[in-house]
Design an enzyme around this catalytic site. Structure first.
Site, PDB file in Angstrom:
ATOM      1  N   GLY A 151      77.645  38.502  60.082  1.00 14.62           N
ATOM      2  CA  GLY A 151      78.702  38.576  59.080  1.00 14.62           C
ATOM      3  C   GLY A 151      79.317  39.966  59.074  1.00 14.62           C
ATOM      4  O   GLY A 151      79.413  40.630  60.115  1.00 14.62           O
ATOM      5  N   ILE A 153      78.178  42.807  57.967  1.00 16.88           N
ATOM      6  CA  ILE A 153      77.265  43.869  58.390  1.00 16.88           C
ATOM      7  C   ILE A 153      77.043  43.819  59.900  1.00 16.88           C
ATOM      8  O   ILE A 153      77.155  44.828  60.598  1.00 16.88           O
ATOM      9  CB  ILE A 153      75.926  43.755  57.636  1.00 16.88           C
ATOM     10  CG1 ILE A 153      76.137  43.988  56.135  1.00 16.88           C
ATOM     11  CG2 ILE A 153      74.911  44.749  58.189  1.00 16.88           C
ATOM     12  CD1 ILE A 153      74.916  43.658  55.290  1.00 16.88           C
ATOM     13  N   ARG A 234      67.657  40.795  52.808  1.00 16.02           N
ATOM     14  CA  ARG A 234      66.791  40.557  51.657  1.00 16.02           C
ATOM     15  C   ARG A 234      65.351  40.587  52.153  1.00 16.02           C
ATOM     16  O   ARG A 234      65.034  40.060  53.227  1.00 16.02           O
ATOM     17  CB  ARG A 234      67.100  39.208  51.000  1.00 16.02           C
ATOM     18  CG  ARG A 234      68.402  39.181  50.200  1.00 16.02           C
ATOM     19  CD  ARG A 234      68.262  40.019  48.926  1.00 16.02           C
ATOM     20  NE  ARG A 234      69.431  39.941  48.064  1.00 16.02           N
ATOM     21  CZ  ARG A 234      70.444  40.812  48.088  1.00 16.02           C
ATOM     22  NH1 ARG A 234      70.436  41.804  48.967  1.00 16.02           N
ATOM     23  NH2 ARG A 234      71.453  40.692  47.259  1.00 16.02           N
ATOM     24  N   ASP A 258      64.547  48.509  54.267  1.00 17.28           N
ATOM     25  CA  ASP A 258      65.308  48.944  53.087  1.00 17.28           C
ATOM     26  C   ASP A 258      65.263  47.924  51.963  1.00 17.28           C
ATOM     27  O   ASP A 258      65.531  48.260  50.815  1.00 17.28           O
ATOM     28  CB  ASP A 258      66.768  49.213  53.484  1.00 17.28           C
ATOM     29  CG  ASP A 258      67.561  49.886  52.380  1.00 17.28           C
ATOM     30  OD1 ASP A 258      67.064  50.881  51.813  1.00 17.28           O
ATOM     31  OD2 ASP A 258      68.678  49.423  52.081  1.00 17.28           O
ATOM     32  N   HIS A 289      66.140  50.339  49.058  1.00 22.21           N
ATOM     33  CA  HIS A 289      67.355  49.529  48.923  1.00 22.21           C
ATOM     34  C   HIS A 289      68.575  50.435  48.711  1.00 22.21           C
ATOM     35  O   HIS A 289      69.331  50.279  47.750  1.00 22.21           O
ATOM     36  CB  HIS A 289      67.221  48.535  47.759  1.00 22.21           C
ATOM     37  CG  HIS A 289      68.071  47.312  47.949  1.00 22.21           C
ATOM     38  ND1 HIS A 289      67.631  46.056  47.631  1.00 22.21           N
ATOM     39  CD2 HIS A 289      69.328  47.152  48.423  1.00 22.21           C
ATOM     40  CE1 HIS A 289      68.583  45.166  47.887  1.00 22.21           C
ATOM     41  NE2 HIS A 289      69.617  45.819  48.372  1.00 22.21           N
TER      42      HIS A 289
END
Length: 326
Positions: A151, A153, A234, A258, A289
């Protein structure tokens, strides 16, 4: 006069300076995560537009809501079925340049030992100086980066990878054509063939039932022994125990993580990110994060929110629609 509510600490970050982008007659209201007073609950219930990361049955129902805008990409904490049918739901991106930079900071950190060279030279040690094969360090040109998810990213990372002379391997839900940006591609039912292709694997797929644990023990067994995995999507898309075991047992070269499995909450600001002792591992870089959280991300997302508010008020099409109104 549209009533625009920024709900919660995360959303409040986007309220600073927002009056300069919003319609001049807009009333901007910032509310805490937990609505404690009747005034706060009324302000939420009477909002025309809400910027927030969460909606569930614990919150007042905003019956006249026209737009619910998530100030980020993920909307898994928003119960779309409970929101009024009148509300259009949108999300934001704009974090892809920052996350791509984070990924390459992690990759370059492994190949260009600036900190160690600096520390040694301050002691008179010319450890990495040219002229001897014993002092060579590595480079990323010619290495392969594997992108699980293609996508916003993944595409931002691919563009930068090509600038570094890397090969790009992609695994995605829908087929991705090989091009100047992609050297080889796989669908998600071809992951067994994808894992061995990459020196670096970057996970950026969204969190869904089908992607939970999509990276598992079999995945790590199929990767190159020196592969390094990044998670900027995630946490639970990588099986927690499998990740720990792969690092602890040296099945892969390392990880830069992260996004996690346990997060701080009310009254618990200090929190390790997993029940497993990841913090004891030497082949892991842990970050809280932070990969997409930059000044640029906030500015880009603010503009998206402001543009969608203006479009909604004018009755024109919005962008990044998650759920249409009825």
């Amino acid at each position: 006069m549209p009533r625009i509510v920024f709900h919660g600490e995360n959303a409040a970050c986007f309220s600073h300076g927002f009056a300069d982008l919003a319609p001049h007659d807009a009333r901007i209201i910032v509310l805490p995560d937990v609505l404690e007073t009747d005034e706060q609950k009324k302000a939420y219930a009477t909002a025309d537009m809400i910027v927030g990361v969460k909606f569930d049955a614990s919150l007042p129902l905003p019956e006249n809501l026209s737009l619910f805008h998530v100030p980020g990409a993920g909307y898994d904490a928003v119960n779309l079925e409970l929101l009024p049918a009148t509300a259009l739901v949108c999300n934001c991106f704009g974090h892809d340049p920052a996350i791509a930079e984070y990924v390459f900071a992690g990759i370059l950190n492994r190949h260009v030992p600036l900190d160690d060279a600096d520390a040694k030279l301050r002691q008179g040690n010319w450890a990495y100086s040219s002229g001897s094969r014993d002092r060579l360090h590595d480079e990323i040109c010619g290495k392969t980066i594997g992108l699980l998810g293609f996508g916003h990213i993944g595409q931002a990372i691919a563009r930068r990878a090509k600038a570094f002379g890397m090969q790009v391997s992609v695994a995605n839900r829908s087929p991705v054509a090989n091009s100047e940006m992609v050297d080889q591609s796989f669908t998600l039912n071809e992951l067994a063939d994808f894992w061995p292709t990459a020196d670096y694997v970057v996970v950026s797929v969204p969190m869904t039932p089908s992607t939970t644990g999509i990276v598992n023990a079999d995945s790590f067994s199929a990767m190159k022994p020196g592969a390094v995995i990044f998670n900027v999507g995630r946490g639970p898309t990588i099986d927690e125990q499998a990740l720990y075991d792969a690092l602890n047992e040296g099945k892969i070269g390392g990880a830069v993580i992260d996004t996690w499995y346990t997060y701080p909450g009310p009254g618990k600001p200090i929190q390790l990110p997993s029940s497993l002792p990841f913090h004891t591992l030497k082949n892991l870089i842990m970050t809280p994060h932070m990969s997409g959280w930059t000044h640029g991300t906030v500015r880009r997302r603010q503009q998206t929110i402001a543009d969608n508010i203006a479009h909604r008020l004018a009755g024109s099409p919005c962008i990044n629609i998650v759920r249409k109104d009825s």
